[in-house]
Enzyme design. Structure first.
Site, PDB file in Angstrom:
ATOM      1  N   LYS A   1       0.548  -1.037   0.443  1.00 33.22           N
ATOM      2  CA  LYS A   1       0.007  -0.114  -0.132  1.00 33.22           C
ATOM      3  C   LYS A   1       0.359   1.008   0.315  1.00 33.22           C
ATOM      4  O   LYS A   1       1.113   1.884  -1.359  1.00 33.22           O
ATOM      5  CB  LYS A   1      -0.923   0.204   0.690  1.00 33.22           C
ATOM      6  CG  LYS A   1      -2.023  -0.871   2.055  1.00 33.22           C
ATOM      7  CD  LYS A   1      -2.835  -0.600   2.740  1.00 33.22           C
ATOM      8  CE  LYS A   1      -2.287  -1.278   3.845  1.00 33.22           C
ATOM      9  NZ  LYS A   1      -1.950  -2.505   4.350  1.00 33.22           N
TER      10      LYS A   1
ATOM     11  N   ARG B   1      -9.902   0.582   7.913  1.00 33.63           N
ATOM     12  CA  ARG B   1      -9.250  -0.533   8.676  1.00 33.63           C
ATOM     13  C   ARG B   1     -10.633  -1.616   9.472  1.00 33.63           C
ATOM     14  O   ARG B   1      -9.910  -2.884   9.770  1.00 33.63           O
ATOM     15  CB  ARG B   1      -7.998  -0.643   9.331  1.00 33.63           C
ATOM     16  CG  ARG B   1      -6.897  -0.877   8.125  1.00 33.63           C
ATOM     17  CD  ARG B   1      -5.825  -0.463  10.148  1.00 33.63           C
ATOM     18  NE  ARG B   1      -3.717  -1.078   9.510  1.00 33.63           N
ATOM     19  CZ  ARG B   1      -3.255  -0.647   8.143  1.00 33.63           C
ATOM     20  NH1 ARG B   1      -3.470   0.363   7.738  1.00 33.63           N
ATOM     21  NH2 ARG B   1      -2.191  -1.597   8.670  1.00 33.63           N
TER      22      ARG B   1
ATOM     23  N   ARG C   1      11.549   0.422  11.793  1.00 32.81           N
ATOM     24  CA  ARG C   1       9.886  -0.338  12.885  1.00 32.81           C
ATOM     25  C   ARG C   1      10.324  -1.146  13.376  1.00 32.81           C
ATOM     26  O   ARG C   1      10.113  -1.864  13.404  1.00 32.81           O
ATOM     27  CB  ARG C   1       9.026  -0.351  11.983  1.00 32.81           C
ATOM     28  CG  ARG C   1       8.574   2.347  10.336  1.00 32.81           C
ATOM     29  CD  ARG C   1       7.821   0.868   9.545  1.00 32.81           C
ATOM     30  NE  ARG C   1       6.714   0.392  10.234  1.00 32.81           N
ATOM     31  CZ  ARG C   1       5.276   0.554   9.517  1.00 32.81           C
ATOM     32  NH1 ARG C   1       5.589   0.401   8.059  1.00 32.81           N
ATOM     33  NH2 ARG C   1       4.166  -0.219   9.840  1.00 32.81           N
TER      34      ARG C   1
ATOM     35  N   ARG D   1      -0.219  -8.431  13.176  1.00 35.14           N
ATOM     36  CA  ARG D   1      -0.902  -7.159  12.697  1.00 35.14           C
ATOM     37  C   ARG D   1      -1.853  -8.095  10.717  1.00 35.14           C
ATOM     38  O   ARG D   1      -2.927  -8.304  10.670  1.00 35.14           O
ATOM     39  CB  ARG D   1       0.195  -6.261  11.534  1.00 35.14           C
ATOM     40  CG  ARG D   1       1.160  -6.117  12.784  1.00 35.14           C
ATOM     41  CD  ARG D   1       1.775  -5.516  12.332  1.00 35.14           C
ATOM     42  NE  ARG D   1       2.146  -4.976  11.065  1.00 35.14           N
ATOM     43  CZ  ARG D   1       2.959  -4.658  10.476  1.00 35.14           C
ATOM     44  NH1 ARG D   1       4.404  -4.928  10.988  1.00 35.14           N
ATOM     45  NH2 ARG D   1       3.898  -3.261   9.368  1.00 35.14           N
TER      46      ARG D   1
HETATM   47  P1  B4P Z   1       4.046  -2.458   2.418  1.00 32.47           P
HETATM   48  O1  B4P Z   1       3.982  -3.127   1.713  1.00 32.47           O
HETATM   49  O2  B4P Z   1       4.429  -0.529   0.793  1.00 32.47           O
HETATM   50  O3  B4P Z   1       3.621  -1.952   3.209  1.00 32.47           O
HETATM   51  P2  B4P Z   1       1.475  -1.375   3.897  1.00 32.47           P
HETATM   52  O4  B4P Z   1       0.826  -2.246   2.996  1.00 32.47           O
HETATM   53  O5  B4P Z   1       2.033   0.383   3.583  1.00 32.47           O
HETATM   54  O6  B4P Z   1       2.066  -2.037   5.482  1.00 32.47           O
HETATM   55  P3  B4P Z   1       1.755  -1.602   6.656  1.00 32.47           P
HETATM   56  O7  B4P Z   1      -0.475  -1.541   6.760  1.00 32.47           O
HETATM   57  O8  B4P Z   1       2.343  -2.405   7.582  1.00 32.47           O
HETATM   58  O9  B4P Z   1       1.538  -0.414   7.324  1.00 32.47           O
HETATM   59  P4  B4P Z   1       0.542   1.076   7.980  1.00 32.47           P
HETATM   60  O10 B4P Z   1       1.243   2.306   8.501  1.00 32.47           O
HETATM   61  O11 B4P Z   1      -0.732   1.715   7.425  1.00 32.47           O
HETATM   62  O12 B4P Z   1       5.593  -2.201   1.907  1.00 32.47           O
HETATM   63  C1  B4P Z   1       6.322  -3.471   2.881  1.00 32.47           C
HETATM   64  C2  B4P Z   1       7.420  -4.351   2.061  1.00 32.47           C
HETATM   65  O13 B4P Z   1       7.302  -4.388   0.671  1.00 32.47           O
HETATM   66  C3  B4P Z   1       8.886  -2.844   1.557  1.00 32.47           C
HETATM   67  O14 B4P Z   1      10.433  -3.233   2.480  1.00 32.47           O
HETATM   68  C4  B4P Z   1       8.476  -2.779   0.382  1.00 32.47           C
HETATM   69  O15 B4P Z   1       9.464  -2.752  -0.121  1.00 32.47           O
HETATM   70  C5  B4P Z   1       8.185  -3.763  -0.108  1.00 32.47           C
HETATM   71  N1  B4P Z   1       7.661  -4.688  -1.197  1.00 32.47           N
HETATM   72  C6  B4P Z   1       6.079  -3.459  -1.741  1.00 32.47           C
HETATM   73  N2  B4P Z   1       5.643  -4.127  -2.474  1.00 32.47           N
HETATM   74  C7  B4P Z   1       6.113  -5.412  -3.109  1.00 32.47           C
HETATM   75  C8  B4P Z   1       6.635  -5.975  -4.634  1.00 32.47           C
HETATM   76  N3  B4P Z   1       5.768  -5.465  -5.595  1.00 32.47           N
HETATM   77  N4  B4P Z   1       7.234  -7.044  -4.521  1.00 32.47           N
HETATM   78  C9  B4P Z   1       8.382  -7.042  -3.110  1.00 32.47           C
HETATM   79  N5  B4P Z   1       8.676  -6.371  -2.214  1.00 32.47           N
HETATM   80  C10 B4P Z   1       8.244  -5.123  -1.987  1.00 32.47           C
HETATM   81  O16 B4P Z   1       0.111   0.627   9.351  1.00 32.47           O
HETATM   82  C11 B4P Z   1       1.345  -0.279  10.840  1.00 32.47           C
HETATM   83  C12 B4P Z   1      -0.052   0.138  12.383  1.00 32.47           C
HETATM   84  O17 B4P Z   1      -0.745   1.577  12.099  1.00 32.47           O
HETATM   85  C13 B4P Z   1      -0.855  -1.031  11.712  1.00 32.47           C
HETATM   86  O18 B4P Z   1       0.129  -2.476  12.494  1.00 32.47           O
HETATM   87  C14 B4P Z   1      -1.860  -0.496  13.116  1.00 32.47           C
HETATM   88  O19 B4P Z   1      -1.276  -0.633  14.169  1.00 32.47           O
HETATM   89  C15 B4P Z   1      -1.904   1.189  13.372  1.00 32.47           C
HETATM   90  N6  B4P Z   1      -3.398   1.852  11.955  1.00 32.47           N
HETATM   91  C16 B4P Z   1      -2.187   2.146  11.002  1.00 32.47           C
HETATM   92  N7  B4P Z   1      -4.074   2.639   9.888  1.00 32.47           N
HETATM   93  C17 B4P Z   1      -4.920   2.285  10.895  1.00 32.47           C
HETATM   94  C18 B4P Z   1      -6.327   2.317  11.322  1.00 32.47           C
HETATM   95  N8  B4P Z   1      -7.147   2.802  10.327  1.00 32.47           N
HETATM   96  N9  B4P Z   1      -6.652   1.986  12.206  1.00 32.47           N
HETATM   97  C19 B4P Z   1      -6.110   1.011  13.051  1.00 32.47           C
HETATM   98  N10 B4P Z   1      -5.070   1.202  12.897  1.00 32.47           N
HETATM   99  C20 B4P Z   1      -4.116   1.598  12.653  1.00 32.47           C
END
Ligand code: B4P
Length: 193
Positions: free
Chosen positions: A14, A89, A134, A146
């Protein structure tokens, strides 16, 4: 306005795809994860409360993230559209978002849902944890919490938007550019429709 939700489990890409999509489409990026991490960095009371929840791999309470999104919408009256990343979420967050957008006489145009296997999610997040600093990415047990939290509370959000025919499911495995091309063509098809 053109508003989209980038949806998927933790590590599905994402944040990664959001960076590219906002550059191409000129949307305002609203990531609740980034907003929460800014609060933690600022050591605000909200940030301190959120950190202990996030470090356990749990979701921050709905009212906290809904208020953050409300403020962000109010603070960006000139935006031509919003990309919601990691929000909503829960179904309660989705209902609140629909109401906030309706007050602005707009709505969600499309929900792009990234599909990635559990093994790939765990491996990506552990890999990111090596360099990101992180704390929620370094411990496999937290990562699994998670993913469970996603399966328990967040996966149903796609079903909520399915009722309105807004969800497009996209395979989130492959190169970042391949996935970006698919997401872009779905957005182009929707915005031309
Ligand atoms: P991404 O995959 O981009 O990470 P994300 O989905 O944004 O992660 P996440 O859900 O953990 O984060 P959020 O901040 O929303 O990246 C992951 C890795 O994969 C990276 O290293 C990237 O380089 C790699 N990657 C990406 N695409 C790839 C591909 N095609 N091939 C190989 N590698 C690839 O949430 C964090 C925390 O915040 C949650 O756990 C929760 O506690 C809280 N939170 C956030 N929003 C909330 C909400 N609305 N309600 C309640 N809690 C919330």
């Amino acid at each position: 306005m053109f508003n989209l939700i980038l949806f998927g489990p933790p590590g599905s890409g994402k944040g990664t795809q959001s960076e590219k999509l906002i550059a191409r489409y000129g949307l305002k990026h609203l990531s609740t994860g980034d907003l929460l991490r800014s609060e933690i960095a600022a050591q605000s009371p909200l940030g301190m409360a959120a950190k202990s929840i996030m470090d356990k791999g749990q979701l921050v309470p709905d009212e906290v993230v809904i208020e953050m999104i409300n403020s962000a919408l109010e603070n960006n009256p000139q935006a031509r559209g919003f990309l919601f990343d990691g929000f909503p979420r829960t179904t309660a967050q989705a209902e609140a978002l629909d109401k906030l957008l309706a007050q602005k006489e707009t709505e969600i145009a499309i929900v792009l849902a990234l599909q990635v296997s559990k093994e790939e999610l765990v491996s990506r997040l552990l890999n990111r944890g090596k360099s990101s600093g992180r704390s929620d990415d370094t411990n496999e047990a937290v990562i699994l919490s998670r993913i469970e939290e996603y399966e328990r509370k967040t996966a149903v959000v796609a079903e909520y938007y399915d009722k309105f025919g807004k969800v497009v499911r996209v395979k989130g495995e492959g190169t970042i550019d391949e996935i970006f091309d698919i997401l872009s063509s779905e957005i182009d098809a929707k915005s031309e429709a």
